[in-house]
Design a protein around this motif. Structure first.
Motif, PDB file in Angstrom:
ATOM      1  N   ARG A   1       0.904  -1.644   0.062  1.00  0.00           N
ATOM      2  CA  ARG A   1      -0.020  -0.034  -0.138  1.00  0.00           C
ATOM      3  C   ARG A   1       0.728   0.542   0.178  1.00  0.00           C
ATOM      4  O   ARG A   1       0.342   1.880  -1.021  1.00  0.00           O
ATOM      5  CB  ARG A   1      -0.970   0.137   1.324  1.00  0.00           C
ATOM      6  CG  ARG A   1      -2.322  -0.902   0.974  1.00  0.00           C
ATOM      7  CD  ARG A   1      -3.204  -0.998   2.352  1.00  0.00           C
ATOM      8  NE  ARG A   1      -2.361  -0.391   3.549  1.00  0.00           N
ATOM      9  CZ  ARG A   1      -3.642  -0.808   4.008  1.00  0.00           C
ATOM     10  NH1 ARG A   1      -4.456  -1.337   4.632  1.00  0.00           N
ATOM     11  NH2 ARG A   1      -2.357  -0.882   5.599  1.00  0.00           N
TER      12      ARG A   1
ATOM     13  N   LEU B   1       2.168   1.930  -3.082  1.00  0.00           N
ATOM     14  CA  LEU B   1       1.389   2.220  -4.950  1.00  0.00           C
ATOM     15  C   LEU B   1       1.080   3.941  -4.470  1.00  0.00           C
ATOM     16  O   LEU B   1       0.701   4.340  -5.240  1.00  0.00           O
ATOM     17  CB  LEU B   1       0.021   1.828  -4.309  1.00  0.00           C
ATOM     18  CG  LEU B   1      -0.417   0.492  -5.154  1.00  0.00           C
ATOM     19  CD1 LEU B   1      -1.420  -0.849  -4.506  1.00  0.00           C
ATOM     20  CD2 LEU B   1       0.646   0.119  -6.126  1.00  0.00           C
ATOM     21  N   LEU B   2       0.429   3.751  -2.902  1.00  0.00           N
ATOM     22  CA  LEU B   2       0.090   5.536  -2.198  1.00  0.00           C
ATOM     23  C   LEU B   2       1.681   6.294  -2.889  1.00  0.00           C
ATOM     24  O   LEU B   2       1.260   7.894  -3.740  1.00  0.00           O
ATOM     25  CB  LEU B   2       0.586   5.582  -1.013  1.00  0.00           C
ATOM     26  CG  LEU B   2      -1.420   4.542  -0.771  1.00  0.00           C
ATOM     27  CD1 LEU B   2      -0.823   4.987   1.103  1.00  0.00           C
ATOM     28  CD2 LEU B   2      -2.320   5.415  -1.063  1.00  0.00           C
TER      29      LEU B   2
ATOM     30  N   THR C   1      -1.217   6.279 -13.478  1.00  0.00           N
ATOM     31  CA  THR C   1      -2.294   5.477 -12.538  1.00  0.00           C
ATOM     32  C   THR C   1      -3.434   4.340 -12.940  1.00  0.00           C
ATOM     33  O   THR C   1      -3.179   3.362 -12.348  1.00  0.00           O
ATOM     34  CB  THR C   1      -3.422   6.789 -12.232  1.00  0.00           C
ATOM     35  OG1 THR C   1      -1.905   8.163 -11.989  1.00  0.00           O
ATOM     36  CG2 THR C   1      -3.682   6.599 -10.868  1.00  0.00           C
TER      37      THR C   1
ATOM     38  N   LEU D   1      -2.771   0.682 -11.053  1.00  0.00           N
ATOM     39  CA  LEU D   1      -4.466   0.384 -10.690  1.00  0.00           C
ATOM     40  C   LEU D   1      -5.687  -0.954 -10.721  1.00  0.00           C
ATOM     41  O   LEU D   1      -6.201  -0.761 -10.085  1.00  0.00           O
ATOM     42  CB  LEU D   1      -5.291   1.966  -9.371  1.00  0.00           C
ATOM     43  CG  LEU D   1      -3.993   2.081  -8.499  1.00  0.00           C
ATOM     44  CD1 LEU D   1      -4.610   3.926  -8.032  1.00  0.00           C
ATOM     45  CD2 LEU D   1      -3.151   2.098  -7.074  1.00  0.00           C
TER      46      LEU D   1
ATOM     47  N   LEU E   1      -6.390   5.266  -2.608  1.00  0.00           N
ATOM     48  CA  LEU E   1      -6.034   4.828  -4.160  1.00  0.00           C
ATOM     49  C   LEU E   1      -7.653   4.697  -4.719  1.00  0.00           C
ATOM     50  O   LEU E   1      -7.468   4.951  -5.816  1.00  0.00           O
ATOM     51  CB  LEU E   1      -5.479   3.072  -3.988  1.00  0.00           C
ATOM     52  CG  LEU E   1      -3.622   2.869  -3.049  1.00  0.00           C
ATOM     53  CD1 LEU E   1      -3.933   1.610  -2.483  1.00  0.00           C
ATOM     54  CD2 LEU E   1      -2.679   3.582  -3.752  1.00  0.00           C
TER      55      LEU E   1
END
Length: 154
Positions: free
Chosen positions: A7, A10-11, A26, A30, A44
């Motif tokens: 996480r 990804l952030l 993005t 995602l 997200l």
């Protein structure tokens, strides 16, 4: 389920993509994650919804906003919820649902005012100005536009 490390990575990546307006990146990053993963880390999901919006995938952005509305109502997530409502207002404006758009913008404005969140006070005022302008309410549109400029300068 995403680990804390996943996480976090990804952030960091989506924040960098957003800063560089790389909405397609993005989306690629995602798009394959489950709704469960995106709801576990609503930032997200919001970033994915924003990417869809900026790439003119309005129906997909709206679907994600509806899914996220409940996930963003956690303690400590008020700013995230305001950003989500702002996107919802923008999408509703795009779809011509001005009454619901205005209601979303007003919720953002009230919450942002209480939190002294000048950026979202400005954005919600712009949204309200746009809905007033679309309706032909010129004096109100101009006044709200001035409110937005004032908030943006603070």
């Amino acid at each position: 389920m995403l680990s804390l490390e996943e996480r976090t990575e990804l952030l960091v990546n989506v924040a960098e993509f957003a800063a560089n307006k790389q909405y397609d990146a993005t989306l690629r990053l995602l798009a394959n994650y489950s709704s469960e993963d995106l709801m576990a880390e609503p930032e997200l999901g919001l970033r994915l919804a924003l990417a869809h919006y900026h790439l003119c995938h309005l129906a997909e952005a709206s679907r994600l906003v509806l899914e996220l509305k409940h996930g963003c109502r956690r303690p400590g997530s008020d700013q995230l919820h305001r950003r989500l409502l702002q996107l919802e207002g923008t999408l509703l404006t795009e779809f011509g649902d001005l009454d619901r758009a205005e209601a979303a913008y007003l919720k953002v404005l009230n919450s942002a005012t209480a939190a002294a969140d000048q950026r979202l006070i400005a954005f919600s005022s712009v949204g309200l100005s746009a809905t007033a302008g679309i309706r032909g309410e010129w004096i109100r549109a101009v006044a709200l536009g001035k409110d937005a400029m004032t908030a943006d300068r603070k």
